[in-house]
Design a protein around this motif. Sequence first.
Motif, PDB file in Angstrom:
ATOM      1  N   ALA A 201       0.835  -1.198   0.000  1.00 29.60           N
ATOM      2  CA  ALA A 201       0.000   0.000   0.000  1.00 29.60           C
ATOM      3  C   ALA A 201       0.875   1.255   0.000  1.00 29.60           C
ATOM      4  O   ALA A 201       0.605   2.214  -0.732  1.00 29.60           O
ATOM      5  CB  ALA A 201      -0.930   0.001   1.207  1.00 29.60           C
ATOM      6  N   ALA A 202       1.949   1.237   0.801  1.00 32.03           N
ATOM      7  CA  ALA A 202       2.825   2.412   0.871  1.00 32.03           C
ATOM      8  C   ALA A 202       3.484   2.664  -0.483  1.00 32.03           C
ATOM      9  O   ALA A 202       3.574   3.806  -0.939  1.00 32.03           O
ATOM     10  CB  ALA A 202       3.885   2.205   1.951  1.00 32.03           C
ATOM     11  N   PHE A 205       1.027   3.969  -2.823  1.00 31.83           N
ATOM     12  CA  PHE A 205       0.725   5.338  -2.399  1.00 31.83           C
ATOM     13  C   PHE A 205       1.745   6.314  -2.976  1.00 31.83           C
ATOM     14  O   PHE A 205       1.406   7.418  -3.396  1.00 31.83           O
ATOM     15  CB  PHE A 205       0.743   5.401  -0.865  1.00 31.83           C
ATOM     16  N   LEU A 206       3.022   5.889  -3.012  1.00 35.02           N
ATOM     17  CA  LEU A 206       4.081   6.776  -3.492  1.00 35.02           C
ATOM     18  C   LEU A 206       4.094   6.883  -5.017  1.00 35.02           C
ATOM     19  O   LEU A 206       4.841   7.673  -5.575  1.00 35.02           O
ATOM     20  CB  LEU A 206       5.443   6.276  -3.006  1.00 35.02           C
ATOM     21  N   LEU A 221      -5.672   5.857  -1.630  1.00 36.52           N
ATOM     22  CA  LEU A 221      -5.293   6.869  -0.638  1.00 36.52           C
ATOM     23  C   LEU A 221      -4.494   7.985  -1.291  1.00 36.52           C
ATOM     24  O   LEU A 221      -4.643   9.157  -0.954  1.00 36.52           O
ATOM     25  CB  LEU A 221      -4.482   6.225   0.487  1.00 36.52           C
ATOM     26  N   SER A 224      -6.753  10.244  -2.990  1.00 38.34           N
ATOM     27  CA  SER A 224      -7.641  10.967  -2.068  1.00 38.34           C
ATOM     28  C   SER A 224      -7.018  12.272  -1.584  1.00 38.34           C
ATOM     29  O   SER A 224      -7.721  13.164  -1.109  1.00 38.34           O
ATOM     30  CB  SER A 224      -7.975  10.089  -0.871  1.00 38.34           C
ATOM     31  N   ARG A 225      -5.679  12.375  -1.687  1.00 35.40           N
ATOM     32  CA  ARG A 225      -5.021  13.573  -1.160  1.00 35.40           C
ATOM     33  C   ARG A 225      -5.508  14.836  -1.848  1.00 35.40           C
ATOM     34  O   ARG A 225      -5.613  15.891  -1.236  1.00 35.40           O
ATOM     35  CB  ARG A 225      -3.505  13.472  -1.325  1.00 35.40           C
ATOM     36  N   LEU A 228      -8.918  16.012  -0.198  1.00 33.65           N
ATOM     37  CA  LEU A 228      -9.027  15.973   1.253  1.00 33.65           C
ATOM     38  C   LEU A 228      -9.915  17.095   1.781  1.00 33.65           C
ATOM     39  O   LEU A 228     -10.619  16.930   2.765  1.00 33.65           O
ATOM     40  CB  LEU A 228      -7.621  16.074   1.862  1.00 33.65           C
ATOM     41  N   TYR A 229      -9.931  18.237   1.101  1.00 31.47           N
ATOM     42  CA  TYR A 229     -10.717  19.376   1.577  1.00 31.47           C
ATOM     43  C   TYR A 229     -12.203  19.170   1.378  1.00 31.47           C
ATOM     44  O   TYR A 229     -13.018  19.748   2.067  1.00 31.47           O
ATOM     45  CB  TYR A 229     -10.276  20.665   0.868  1.00 31.47           C
ATOM     46  N   TRP A 232     -13.634  13.725   2.757  1.00 39.07           N
ATOM     47  CA  TRP A 232     -12.829  12.999   3.744  1.00 39.07           C
ATOM     48  C   TRP A 232     -12.970  11.490   3.604  1.00 39.07           C
ATOM     49  O   TRP A 232     -12.058  10.732   3.911  1.00 39.07           O
ATOM     50  CB  TRP A 232     -13.228  13.410   5.167  1.00 39.07           C
ATOM     51  N   ALA A 236     -10.665   8.164   4.434  1.00 35.86           N
ATOM     52  CA  ALA A 236     -10.990   7.430   5.660  1.00 35.86           C
ATOM     53  C   ALA A 236     -11.173   5.934   5.418  1.00 35.86           C
ATOM     54  O   ALA A 236     -10.559   5.119   6.116  1.00 35.86           O
ATOM     55  CB  ALA A 236     -12.247   8.028   6.291  1.00 35.86           C
ATOM     56  N   GLY A 239      -8.140   3.576   4.091  1.00 32.21           N
ATOM     57  CA  GLY A 239      -7.130   3.517   5.144  1.00 32.21           C
ATOM     58  C   GLY A 239      -7.597   2.680   6.324  1.00 32.21           C
ATOM     59  O   GLY A 239      -6.834   1.885   6.882  1.00 32.21           O
ATOM     60  N   ALA A 240      -8.886   2.837   6.689  1.00 33.75           N
ATOM     61  CA  ALA A 240      -9.419   2.047   7.795  1.00 33.75           C
ATOM     62  C   ALA A 240      -9.388   0.564   7.435  1.00 33.75           C
ATOM     63  O   ALA A 240      -9.048  -0.292   8.271  1.00 33.75           O
ATOM     64  CB  ALA A 240     -10.842   2.490   8.117  1.00 33.75           C
ATOM     65  N   LEU A 242      -7.315  -0.917   5.459  1.00 34.80           N
ATOM     66  CA  LEU A 242      -5.917  -1.355   5.543  1.00 34.80           C
ATOM     67  C   LEU A 242      -5.493  -1.544   6.996  1.00 34.80           C
ATOM     68  O   LEU A 242      -4.879  -2.555   7.359  1.00 34.80           O
ATOM     69  CB  LEU A 242      -5.028  -0.308   4.859  1.00 34.80           C
ATOM     70  N   ALA A 243      -5.849  -0.565   7.872  1.00 33.03           N
ATOM     71  CA  ALA A 243      -5.436  -0.654   9.271  1.00 33.03           C
ATOM     72  C   ALA A 243      -6.095  -1.843   9.960  1.00 33.03           C
ATOM     73  O   ALA A 243      -5.444  -2.567  10.726  1.00 33.03           O
ATOM     74  CB  ALA A 243      -5.787   0.652   9.997  1.00 33.03           C
TER      75      ALA A 243
END
Lengths: 266, 305
Positions: A201-202, A205-206, A221, A224-225, A228-229, A232, A236, A239-240, A242-243
């Motif tokens: 994922a990292a 992401f890069l 993710l 999504s950057r 972000l404004y 959200w 969210a 990432g959730a 993944l976590a």
Amino acid sequence: MKKWLGISLTLAVLLAALGAPWLAPHDPLRTDFPQSLRPPGAAGHPLGTDQLGRDLLARVLHGARLALFIGGCTVVLTAVVGGLLGLVAGFVERWPSTVLMRIVDVQLSFPFILLAMTINAIVGLGLRNIILSLSAAGWVVYARVVRGEVLSVKQRDYVQAAAALGVGRTRLLFRHVLPNVAPSIIVVASLQFSSFIVAEAAISFLGFGVQPPTPAWGSMLSESRDFLYVAWWLAAFPGAALALTALGVNLLGDWLRDTLDPKLRV
Amino acid sequence: MRAYVVSRLAQTALVVFLSLTAVFVMVRLSGDPVLLFMPMDIQAKDVNEFRQRLGFNDPLPVQYARFVGGAVRGDFGESLRYRRDAMGLVLERLPATLLLAGTSLLLTFAVAVPLGVVSAVHRDGLLDHLGTISTVLGQATPGFWLGLLMIYLFSVQLRWLPTGGMGGVAHLVMPSIVLAAFYSARVARLTRSAVLEVLSEDYILTARAKGLGEGRVIGKHTLRNSAIPIVTLAGLEAGQVLGGAVITETIFAWPGLGRLTVQALLNRDFPVVLAAVFFISLMYTLINLVVDLAYGWLDPRVRLT
């Protein structure tokens, strides 16, 4: 407590991954511009939609499929390659083993994620190459752990006795030594599994690894950057997912270690 | 002692040399660096001129010899993208990374070691359970997700902190917390188990039996003896922090070595990649040497040979 939380989280992710095509309300790749950036709870889209109007729930579910597939392939590949090399390096103490373990030392002297990312950037992007890159960076852990175990197991009486009875070297290695180092391999594999998923994922992401529009949590993710404004939920939920996956697999791995091999340090 | 340091430095040089050779070989195997770097619509004549100027037309062994010859003098050639000395670019970015990594390591040990000690001393108490839950969650939360959540909360919603870049102390807050979070969880867990192990030793029983206060038993007898595994992990983690910095620097647009490496890889700017690899492997092996030297100081029984 730990055990049941680990098992149920892991099972839930596994179910999501296997059932993604049936559970997902939409095709994860189908765009629908009039419906773009709908918040969670919008009609027909429980987790909302992304900037192209794709259903977020469908993408998160298919992301689970991809994450487990990449993690699973990498764990199997590294366990087989690293395990075999470690097995032989511990059993045959000649110069090729020394050279091999020096390579392991050199590779361990480099941060894992950076190594996998560099290899991936050089060999090329995509699903197959991310699995190969993670494996090329990750096999050393097995080689080191398994070699250490073999060095101690082969001194045990039952191995010595089998050798004295005239059992051949190959049979000795695979029938007498391997079953006794297998618990360590299983424990290392379970502890590595979540770090492979997070590393994938990292790396995605890069901007390496799995590329959009494939629904991978990392690249979702990353996209999504830019929103972000205003949205959200795009950051969210993937990432959730993944976590929670990492949490479940970590707890399962801890429990396996406590049960199978409490002294092992990885 | 001196012989030990000299032989370890020689090993460091070997490790750095082998890493560079591996990257050099992989880069050359992966295809023509000029074609990979150039835009699609470039003319064949220009490609050839560029290749000639950068020496890519020479046979591979010649290129390798020139690369090694330059590398030992710290010269990795010119960045393909910025047309500047690759080593200079890396050196320019180094202080930012050292600042970030140093702050996070300090933060890690300031938070994680007390947390681990408190957990171990109050084993199975409320504080221990809270500590375990936070370390398990900390280990499972990917840094780049935590970073995004923090940006959303503190920059987008509350407008307390800048979203990225380098400047005052405010810029340093989120990147260093994100980088420290994951390692704090590991260090806290290890500190807890190391302290628990020492607490069951006979000399702790003796110290208590002779009437020492709990503060001295923990502060003096326990901490010093559980320091070795913690320092080992610190050394290993210091290197992993360099890896974590790659991701953190990218999220927060922190102008450090990690972000430079990612950009160089994305741009296929291989001289910069090689210079960065050189620095990262050098720092990592030197950190490990310092850690090994610290053992001898922490535990006089350890002989360095």
